[in-house]
Enzyme design. Structure first.
Site, PDB file in Angstrom:
ATOM      1  N   GLU A   1       0.887  -1.172   0.000  1.00  7.63           N
ATOM      2  CA  GLU A   1       0.000   0.000   0.000  1.00  7.63           C
ATOM      3  C   GLU A   1       0.916   1.209   0.000  1.00  7.63           C
ATOM      4  OE1 GLU A   1      -1.754   2.974   0.282  1.00  7.63           O
ATOM      5  OE2 GLU A   1      -1.974   2.710   2.437  1.00  7.63           O
TER       6      GLU A   1
ATOM      7  N   CYS B   1      -2.497   8.329   3.713  1.00  7.41           N
ATOM      8  CA  CYS B   1      -2.473   8.052   2.273  1.00  7.41           C
ATOM      9  C   CYS B   1      -3.826   8.352   1.644  1.00  7.41           C
ATOM     10  CB  CYS B   1      -2.042   6.611   2.011  1.00  7.41           C
ATOM     11  SG  CYS B   1      -2.885   5.407   3.028  1.00  7.41           S
TER      12      CYS B   1
END
Length: 515
Positions: free
Chosen positions: A286, A320
């Site tokens: 990720e 994020c």
């Protein structure tokens, strides 16, 4: 039979008893500052000469803790202990492995405010952000335990007359878990326990900014009854032990959360087959985002402004999933910008130990300098509408910053900043909105504020992100409710907190018996 899964509720700190509970937890954690934490390898505590010193980003002279630092030699010892543990852990019933997690979730639930207090001190998280991080960690542990119970019997397949076919899942082997600073409990715990409950021992290398939170989690897993060698705690240098373990022929998979640059490098290194390696390593990655909040001409403009502001500035934009781009229809652009600026100016920036603080510091000096340099770029590429100032005299504080009138291909609209900065960009119509929304290398989260049903349905198909939200902000995915992961350079779309996630840590085996 298990009760239906429900996510861990967030704490209401307006209630006096909850306020006092976190205050008391902060007093406890403040009494533990400067404590030393060993490595844990094969169940043994290992103290090294080299240390990682963890500082409070809101008070950069204050030492949160001192953690032993692993060398390559100790990383190899940890690998051998993990390989040994795999031989027994893979044979443990999935239901028993799940029971370890259920107990771990129960312990963390009882110590919720203590863990939140460590997050406040070590990561600089304000109360609500710390509480949400701890709640998510509990959710991950509980959810993955339940998923393992569901998967333990495999998946039904067809059998013909005279044969018996089965399809079930077995563990992969030893995994390397490299976790980030921004969700130092939730993501670290989630990636660790997903691997563990699937039957895989792990080598845990947490972010060097937040190793104390990880050390406290490792202690909790021991208390929950996890056997020695299944979780090996080895903080250290990415260049020294990270690369070594990624290249190691006995590493079966790597689970990484962090920057695009590091994630791509790990993916490349893990693809090489080394002498003695008899498998292709899996990588679960990720890697970040450049996430857009899109505002249509008929949206609720107060909701739109709030969605932009809270998506951009929650935990100082160090997510994020943070909404670092606002793409607004030209007809409502000025009104939404005005409302967003007014809301931003109400946000309190300061010591995260104070309950009234909305935004604390960024994580360290490197982050501070990078973000301030992007604000300078933003002043060249657009118009400073709010914030813009930083102060690193005591901690690493940056004002929530809005840069208006930014072109769709400008650096501020394309590059991940990972700080409290949002760029506003004007769009001509809905076609233009979708074009801008999809014009980055990333594809993690996005939001559309609209009351136009045809636009919502178009975005559902065209807005190319892993997590798309309508009429709300683009942060705050809940485990089991909104499985989380993105497309393109946001990573491998591994969908943490979703029904497919454990499968990434296992391999399927078919058996067929003739009668």
């Amino acid at each position: 039979m298990m009760l239906p899964y429900k996510h861990e509720p967030f704490t209401d700190f307006s209630k006096e008893e909850n306020y006092r509970a976190l205050r008391s937890a902060l007093e406890l954690v403040n009494s533990q500052l400067g404590k030393e934490y060993p490595l844990i390898i094969g169940g043994e505590r290992v103290v090294t000469e080299q240390k990682i010193t963890s500082y409070n980003p809101a008070n950069k002279e204050e030492v949160v803790g001192v953690v032993s630092k692993a060398s390559q030699e100790l990383a190899e010892t940890a690998m051998q202990d993990a390989l040994k543990a795999f031989e027994s852990w893979k044979e443990v019933s999935p239901a028993i492995r799940a029971n370890v997690l259920f107990r771990a979730a129960a312990i963390m639930r009882r110590r919720k405010h203590e863990f939140s207090a460590y997050l406040i001190k070590e990561a600089g998280k304000p109360w609500k952000e710390a509480d949400a991080d701890t709640a998510e960690a509990i959710d991950f542990i509980e959810y993955y335990a339940r998923q393992m119970v569901k998967l333990q019997t495999g998946v039904p397949v067809q059998s013909r007359e005279g044969e018996f076919n089965q399809f079930h899942y077995i563990p992969l082997g030893v995994g390397v878990i490299i976790s980030p600073f921004n969700f130092p409990l939730a993501i670290m715990a989630g990636t660790a326990v997903a691997a563990i409950v699937s039957g895989n021992p792990i080598l845990l290398k947490p972010a060097n900014n937040t190793p104390v939170v990880a050390a406290k989690f490792v202690e909790l897993m021991e208390e929950a009854g996890l056997p020695a060698g299944v979780l090996n705690f080895i903080p250290g240098s990415g260049a020294e032990i990270g690369d070594y373990l990624i290249d190691h022929p006995k590493t079966r998979f790597v689970s990484f959360t962090g920057s695009r640059e590091v994630g791509c490098r790990i993916y490349e290194r893990a693809a090489k087959v080394h002498p003695g390696q008899i498998w292709l390593k899996r990588v679960i990655a990720e890697m970040g985002g450049k996430d857009t909040v899109v505002v249509d001409s008929d949206a609720d403009l107060d909701l739109a402004a709030a969605s932009i502001v809270y998506s951009a500035f929650g935990f100082s934009g160090q997510k994020c999933s943070a909404g670092s781009r606002a793409v607004v229809h030209q007809d409502v652009y000025e009104e939404v910008l005005t409302k967003a600026v007014a809301l931003t100016e109400t946000l309190t920036v300061g010591n995260p130990e104070e309950a009234s603080t909305y935004m604390g510091p960024v994580i360290d000096k490197a982050a501070f300098d990078k973000i301030m340099s992007y604000i300078a770029v933003g002043k060249e590429e657009g118009r400073l509408a709010a914030g813009g100032n930083g102060d690193d005299s005591k901690g690493y504080f940056i004002e929530p910053t809005i840069i208006a009138d930014v072109a769709e291909n400008a650096r501020l609209m394309q590059e991940e900043i990972f700080g409290p900065v949002v760029a506003f960009c004007k769009a001509r119509d809905f076609d233009h909105m979708m074009e801008i929304a999809n014009n980055t290398d990333y594809g993690l989260t996005g939001a559309l504020l609209s009351n136009n049903r045809s636009h919502i349905e178009r975005a559902r198909k065209e807005f190319h992100v892993g997590n798309l939200y309508f009429n709300r902000g683009c942060t705050g995915a809940i485990v089991g409710y909104q499985p989380f992961g993105g497309f393109n350079m946001s990573g491998t779309d591994s969908k943490a907190g979703g029904p497919d996630y454990l499968l990434l840590h296992m391999q399927a085996k078919t058996t067929s018996e003739m009668f």
